[in-house]
Design a protein around this motif. Structure first.
Motif, PDB file in Angstrom:
ATOM      1  N   PHE A 165      -9.786   3.365  -0.512  1.00 25.17           N
ATOM      2  CA  PHE A 165      -9.064   2.661   0.545  1.00 25.17           C
ATOM      3  C   PHE A 165      -7.561   2.718   0.301  1.00 25.17           C
ATOM      4  O   PHE A 165      -6.775   2.930   1.239  1.00 25.17           O
ATOM      5  CB  PHE A 165      -9.535   1.213   0.622  1.00 25.17           C
ATOM      6  CG  PHE A 165      -8.794   0.378   1.633  1.00 25.17           C
ATOM      7  CD1 PHE A 165      -8.886   0.663   2.984  1.00 25.17           C
ATOM      8  CD2 PHE A 165      -7.996  -0.687   1.233  1.00 25.17           C
ATOM      9  CE1 PHE A 165      -8.202  -0.098   3.918  1.00 25.17           C
ATOM     10  CE2 PHE A 165      -7.313  -1.456   2.161  1.00 25.17           C
ATOM     11  CZ  PHE A 165      -7.413  -1.162   3.503  1.00 25.17           C
ATOM     12  N   GLU A 166      -7.136   2.539  -0.941  1.00 27.34           N
ATOM     13  CA  GLU A 166      -5.710   2.623  -1.254  1.00 27.34           C
ATOM     14  C   GLU A 166      -5.191   4.037  -1.043  1.00 27.34           C
ATOM     15  O   GLU A 166      -4.053   4.224  -0.572  1.00 27.34           O
ATOM     16  CB  GLU A 166      -5.479   2.178  -2.698  1.00 27.34           C
ATOM     17  CG  GLU A 166      -5.714   0.697  -2.919  1.00 27.34           C
ATOM     18  CD  GLU A 166      -5.820   0.326  -4.390  1.00 27.34           C
ATOM     19  OE1 GLU A 166      -5.734  -0.879  -4.693  1.00 27.34           O
ATOM     20  OE2 GLU A 166      -6.000   1.230  -5.235  1.00 27.34           O
ATOM     21  N   SER A 211      -4.890   4.547   2.808  1.00 25.50           N
ATOM     22  CA  SER A 211      -3.806   3.718   3.356  1.00 25.50           C
ATOM     23  C   SER A 211      -2.441   4.233   2.924  1.00 25.50           C
ATOM     24  O   SER A 211      -1.519   4.344   3.745  1.00 25.50           O
ATOM     25  CB  SER A 211      -3.981   2.262   2.896  1.00 25.50           C
ATOM     26  OG  SER A 211      -5.215   1.738   3.313  1.00 25.50           O
ATOM     27  N   ASP A 235      -7.413  -8.134   0.227  1.00 31.37           N
ATOM     28  CA  ASP A 235      -8.387  -7.186  -0.313  1.00 31.37           C
ATOM     29  C   ASP A 235      -8.848  -7.622  -1.706  1.00 31.37           C
ATOM     30  O   ASP A 235     -10.047  -7.594  -2.017  1.00 31.37           O
ATOM     31  CB  ASP A 235      -7.761  -5.790  -0.377  1.00 31.37           C
ATOM     32  CG  ASP A 235      -8.707  -4.754  -0.948  1.00 31.37           C
ATOM     33  OD1 ASP A 235      -9.695  -4.421  -0.276  1.00 31.37           O
ATOM     34  OD2 ASP A 235      -8.456  -4.279  -2.071  1.00 31.37           O
ATOM     35  N   LEU A 279     -16.204   0.270   3.529  1.00 34.79           N
ATOM     36  CA  LEU A 279     -15.542  -1.033   3.587  1.00 34.79           C
ATOM     37  C   LEU A 279     -16.526  -2.147   3.908  1.00 34.79           C
ATOM     38  O   LEU A 279     -17.380  -2.010   4.784  1.00 34.79           O
ATOM     39  CB  LEU A 279     -14.424  -1.001   4.628  1.00 34.79           C
ATOM     40  CG  LEU A 279     -13.303   0.020   4.368  1.00 34.79           C
ATOM     41  CD1 LEU A 279     -12.226  -0.094   5.446  1.00 34.79           C
ATOM     42  CD2 LEU A 279     -12.708  -0.145   2.982  1.00 34.79           C
ATOM     43  N   TYR A 320       0.834  -1.202   0.000  1.00 35.02           N
ATOM     44  CA  TYR A 320       0.000   0.000   0.000  1.00 35.02           C
ATOM     45  C   TYR A 320       0.866   1.249   0.000  1.00 35.02           C
ATOM     46  O   TYR A 320       0.615   2.198   0.727  1.00 35.02           O
ATOM     47  CB  TYR A 320      -0.947  -0.016   1.189  1.00 35.02           C
ATOM     48  CG  TYR A 320      -2.100  -0.977   1.009  1.00 35.02           C
ATOM     49  CD1 TYR A 320      -3.146  -0.689   0.133  1.00 35.02           C
ATOM     50  CD2 TYR A 320      -2.137  -2.182   1.693  1.00 35.02           C
ATOM     51  CE1 TYR A 320      -4.191  -1.569  -0.051  1.00 35.02           C
ATOM     52  CE2 TYR A 320      -3.188  -3.074   1.517  1.00 35.02           C
ATOM     53  CZ  TYR A 320      -4.209  -2.759   0.634  1.00 35.02           C
ATOM     54  OH  TYR A 320      -5.239  -3.642   0.445  1.00 35.02           O
ATOM     55  N   GLN A 337     -16.513   4.171  -1.144  1.00 38.05           N
ATOM     56  CA  GLN A 337     -16.014   2.841  -0.816  1.00 38.05           C
ATOM     57  C   GLN A 337     -16.199   2.548   0.675  1.00 38.05           C
ATOM     58  O   GLN A 337     -15.225   2.437   1.419  1.00 38.05           O
ATOM     59  CB  GLN A 337     -14.538   2.673  -1.208  1.00 38.05           C
ATOM     60  CG  GLN A 337     -14.104   1.206  -1.197  1.00 38.05           C
ATOM     61  CD  GLN A 337     -12.667   1.009  -1.644  1.00 38.05           C
ATOM     62  OE1 GLN A 337     -11.886   1.953  -1.712  1.00 38.05           O
ATOM     63  NE2 GLN A 337     -12.314  -0.227  -1.948  1.00 38.05           N
ATOM     64  N   THR A 391     -13.827  -3.021  10.250  1.00 40.55           N
ATOM     65  CA  THR A 391     -13.275  -2.029   9.328  1.00 40.55           C
ATOM     66  C   THR A 391     -11.968  -1.452   9.859  1.00 40.55           C
ATOM     67  O   THR A 391     -11.053  -1.157   9.081  1.00 40.55           O
ATOM     68  CB  THR A 391     -14.294  -0.906   9.078  1.00 40.55           C
ATOM     69  OG1 THR A 391     -14.710  -0.344  10.328  1.00 40.55           O
ATOM     70  CG2 THR A 391     -15.517  -1.435   8.358  1.00 40.55           C
ATOM     71  N   MET A 448     -13.705   7.326   3.447  1.00 36.33           N
ATOM     72  CA  MET A 448     -13.760   6.299   2.404  1.00 36.33           C
ATOM     73  C   MET A 448     -15.185   6.100   1.915  1.00 36.33           C
ATOM     74  O   MET A 448     -15.429   5.916   0.716  1.00 36.33           O
ATOM     75  CB  MET A 448     -13.159   4.996   2.926  1.00 36.33           C
ATOM     76  CG  MET A 448     -11.640   5.039   2.989  1.00 36.33           C
ATOM     77  SD  MET A 448     -10.909   3.552   3.688  1.00 36.33           S
ATOM     78  CE  MET A 448     -11.128   3.836   5.444  1.00 36.33           C
ATOM     79  N   MET A 470     -12.865   6.808   8.890  1.00 37.09           N
ATOM     80  CA  MET A 470     -13.473   5.770   8.073  1.00 37.09           C
ATOM     81  C   MET A 470     -14.556   6.359   7.159  1.00 37.09           C
ATOM     82  O   MET A 470     -14.798   5.853   6.066  1.00 37.09           O
ATOM     83  CB  MET A 470     -14.078   4.682   8.962  1.00 37.09           C
ATOM     84  CG  MET A 470     -13.117   4.115  10.004  1.00 37.09           C
ATOM     85  SD  MET A 470     -11.537   3.557   9.319  1.00 37.09           S
ATOM     86  CE  MET A 470     -12.033   2.051   8.509  1.00 37.09           C
ATOM     87  N   LYS A 496      -8.932  -3.713   9.077  1.00 38.20           N
ATOM     88  CA  LYS A 496      -8.511  -3.672   7.670  1.00 38.20           C
ATOM     89  C   LYS A 496      -7.567  -2.503   7.417  1.00 38.20           C
ATOM     90  O   LYS A 496      -6.534  -2.657   6.760  1.00 38.20           O
ATOM     91  CB  LYS A 496      -9.733  -3.584   6.763  1.00 38.20           C
ATOM     92  CG  LYS A 496      -9.414  -3.637   5.264  1.00 38.20           C
ATOM     93  CD  LYS A 496     -10.688  -3.639   4.450  1.00 38.20           C
ATOM     94  CE  LYS A 496     -10.386  -3.677   2.952  1.00 38.20           C
ATOM     95  NZ  LYS A 496      -9.854  -4.987   2.521  1.00 38.20           N
ATOM     96  N   LEU A 497      -7.923  -1.335   7.961  1.00 39.37           N
ATOM     97  CA  LEU A 497      -7.062  -0.169   7.778  1.00 39.37           C
ATOM     98  C   LEU A 497      -5.753  -0.335   8.540  1.00 39.37           C
ATOM     99  O   LEU A 497      -4.681  -0.017   8.025  1.00 39.37           O
ATOM    100  CB  LEU A 497      -7.795   1.094   8.222  1.00 39.37           C
ATOM    101  CG  LEU A 497      -7.026   2.406   8.014  1.00 39.37           C
ATOM    102  CD1 LEU A 497      -6.734   2.628   6.529  1.00 39.37           C
ATOM    103  CD2 LEU A 497      -7.808   3.584   8.576  1.00 39.37           C
TER     104      LEU A 497
END
Length: 729
Positions: free
Chosen positions: A533-534, A537, A192, A564, A67, A562, A172, A557, A554, A175-176
């Protein structure tokens, strides 16, 4: 034209973002000179032939297989050697102490599906329990909902229950955190990718409580392993069985079930010797036995299925109740529903059954259709509607082992009938022979004899996972993710060949990518646009940020389309620039860069001076040049610096972007933060200070006016993070 529209267009024109992001870089890459070797070796990474230095190649690897680069990481990869770095990523065994420390407070991540159902009961389950114990009455529930909510909160606290939104928040958050802090970056990128490929959604009330274990148990263990193993794990996981309705797919009326055939065979073995020797007499007795057993799916369903059908519809309460709770959850949390339109249906795509079919007896084609179209063969994979129906027939009886008291009738039945019954249980998965269609089937020209059980479903998965159409479909999707939106056919063909020769080994496909000239070509560099998300990150990694995921972070996003784990269609989030590049999204991306750089997003702490060795740039222009090289290493930045120089000279830029950027619906911020008590792992929401809006960020209007202007360095870094060049990878 409205003032806001004019302001938006002028900002985009100044940035040149639309044309910069959808310009020549998205043209198909020209085929490069091919290496005839079918076996990819890391020592053959041909980046020098593409004109790249070691540092440029390292930065490209970090853009595609991670990432993005953290400060100093390009140098570390070069010092280690690109081949050794990638082999370390393929092993996915690098120590991750800091990440584990950050994940440790997220208790739901290690819970089983049953533990989650017990600790985070859905609202209908909580309500029914409170009614049973006399805490509330049905009349109260109808007439005094506010008082009922208060009593339910107190009841939940007394029982040790936690709000379901807390589980979603932790899911969520992890994931981050993994994307930002994990040393095993390729594993996170592929998790992902494959979750998106085998998508299930939090917006489905039945699947929602099962999503954490789905990613942990069905996706993550296989992302660098066997494609066939991953297909099998997803096919049997309760989240997928609920999401695409296979849990309710039974043999159609009039079809013999497996358990009926087994009983007929046992009855035939018990016939007198002369009957066994007389085929006509045996046939007559078998017909009589069948009549005693009952018409398929009528008498059998009326007795055995009545008890077990109720069990099958239970998950801590009942399936239908979970569906209600999911709808209630979605209504209470509209921000979870993504603001992304699903792709237009292909003309060749057979129509999907309507949602109203859910819960009906008989075959449900939903999973069989998506298994072939989205998971394996692809829409042009050479199958027909009849093949879909036949695959659905092989997967009848693939369902979920019920929980709680509802499982008792089934448990007694299994004890009574023993192994001969044909039931198969593996964790939460259950194969039910009493609803499995035992008739003969033909799939893609292959014959499946009558009387087969769960093994014929496994045979279907074997056939689909190893089919040449699957190899081509997965190869192209892999190339789109790691190379460009329109990858060269030569690369897709090479990846497909690797897929077939390695029996779907993901590591072999990554090695083939790394050894392919197309991966390193100038056309491929910076050809992909980051998803929201990319973007988030990579920004946090580039800034070396200290991150405690909070709702405002969050929410960015979700505002960029997006949210999550909450993409509703089974296609998963799209992986192409046109899905992310639009006026509202671009302005929100700029807004995010300016907000995070100026420290206005709760939960994110950064030290911009430390990134530059605690040296203060002499001017905004010097800061632009310095931080552009730090945030986007090994790129030609001359045009980017020229484009951004007017932006850094505008002290009101952040305020203009904030005004022009689309705002969430009035209730969305509150919905995103509606966990009834905060997760202990999340940084508690700060009290709203003067000058802050409901999102926890600088308020545009109000008695206290706008927030203080960011420092010169923060302003420059924010412009860089929102720039067209940083959106690329």
């Amino acid at each position: 034209m409205s003032l806001r529209a004019k302001r938006t267009l002028s900002l985009l024109a100044l940035f040149g973002m639309g044309s910069a992001l959808l310009g020549a870089r998205n043209a198909p890459a020209r085929p490069a000179v091919q290496n005839s070797s079918a076996v990819a070796t890391l020592s053959a990474m041909p980046y020098r032939a593409a004109g790249l230095t070691d540092r440029q190649a390292a930065a490209h690897l970090l853009d595609r297989f991670a990432y993005g680069a953290r400060p100093g990481e390009v140098d570390r990869v070069v010092a280690m050697g690109l081949d050794r770095w990638l082999e370390g990523q393929l092993s996915a065994q690098l120590p991750d102490a800091e990440l584990q420390d950050r994940l440790a407070p997220l208790k739901s991540l290690t819970m089983t599906s049953r533990e989650i159902a017990q600790v985070y009961p859905q609202m209908n389950v909580l309500r029914n329990a409170a009614i049973r114990e006399g805490v509330i009455t049905q009349a109260e529930y109808r007439d005094n909902p506010q008082e009922v909510r208060r009593k339910l909160r107190e009841f939940a606290l007394a029982k040790g229950y936690r709000p379901p939104q807390e589980m979603v928040t932790e899911l969520t958050a992890q994931k981050l955190l993994r994307a930002v802090y994990s040393e095993n970056q390729l594993q996170e990128v592929l998790t992902d990718f494959w979750f998106n490929h085998f998508n299930v959604s939090l917006t489905d009330g039945q699947a929602c409580p099962l999503v954490p274990s789905y990613e942990r148990d069905a996706i993550r263990p296989h992302v660098l392993g066997s494609f066939r193993a991953m297909v099998g794990a997803t096919a049997k996981h309760p989240a997928m069985l609920y999401y695409l309705d296979n849990a309710q797919s039974n043999a159609p009326a009039g079809s013999p079930t497996l358990i009926q055939q087994a009983r007929m065979q046992r009855n035939a073995r018990r016939m007198p010797g002369n009957a066994r020797r007389n085929p006509r007499q045996a046939a007559r007795q078998q017909r009589r036995a069948a009549m005693r057993i009952g018409t398929p799916n009528v008498q059998e369903s009326g007795e055995a299925m009545q008890a077990d059908g109720e069990a099958m519809q239970a998950d801590g309460g009942a399936m239908e109740a979970m569906k209600e709770s999911g709808e209630a959850m979605e209504a209470a949390n509209p921000a979870m529903t993504p603001n992304v339109q699903p792709p237009m249906p292909n003309a060749q795509r057979p129509p999907r059954p309507r949602p109203a079919q859910r819960g009906r007896r008989g075959i449900n084609e939903n999973y069989a259709r998506e298994l072939m179209e989205l998971h394996t063969l692809g829409v042009d994979g050479g199958y027909t509607q009849k093949d879909i129906i036949e695959v659905a027939r092989t997967l009848t009886g693939w369902t979920i082992y019920p929980q709680g008291p509802q499982a008792e009738p089934l448990r007694r039945r299994l004890e009574r009938e023993g192994e001969e019954s044909g039931f198969v249980q593996a964790g939460d998965f259950l194969f039910r022979p009493d609803v499995h269609d035992a008739g003969e089937k033909t799939i893609l020209g292959a014959k499946f004899p009558a009387g087969s059980g769960m093994e014929e479903g496994e045979r279907v998965l074997d056939m689909l996972a190893r089919h040449p159409s699957t190899a081509a479909f997965i190869a192209r999707k892999f190339a789109v993710r790691f190379v460009s939106d329109a990858p060269p056919k030569t690369l897709v063909d090479r990846l497909a060949k690797t897929f077939l020769n390695s029996d779907g080994d993901v590591k072999a496909m990554v090695r083939t990518l790394a050894a392919s000239p197309e991966f390193w070509s100038q056309e491929a560099r910076r050809a992909k646009i980051k998803s929201p998300f990319e973007l988030v990150s990579s920004s946090l990694r580039a800034l070396n940020a200290d991150v405690r995921p909070t709702p405002p972070l969050m929410q960015f996003m979700a505002r960029m389309a997006q949210p999550l784990y909450a993409y509703q269609p089974p296609t998963g989030f799209p992986d192409r620039a046109t899905a992310w590049v639009n006026t509202g999204s671009l302005l929100t991306r700029m807004n995010f860069g300016l907000q995070v750089a100026s420290g206005r997003i709760p939960g994110v702490k950064i030290d911009l001076a430390a990134l530059n060795g605690n040296r203060e740039p002499e001017s905004a222009e010097a800061a632009l040049k310095t931080y552009a090289a730090l945030l986007m290493p090994e790129r030609d930045l001359a045009e980017t610096l020229r484009q951004l120089t007017p932006m850094i000279r505008d002290p009101e830029l952040a305020e203009k972007v904030d005004r022009a950027a689309p705002q969430p619906e009035a209730d969305a911020p509150a919905a995103m933060e509606r966990a009834e008590s905060p997760s202990p792992a999340m940084e508690e929401r700060p009290m709203r200070r003067p000058g802050m809006n409901r999102r926890g960020m600088g308020r545009r209007n109000g008695n206290n006016g706008p927030p203080p202007a960011p420092t010169m360095t923060a302003h420059v870094v924010g412009v860089l993070l929102g720039s067209p060049e940083f959106q690329r990878r």
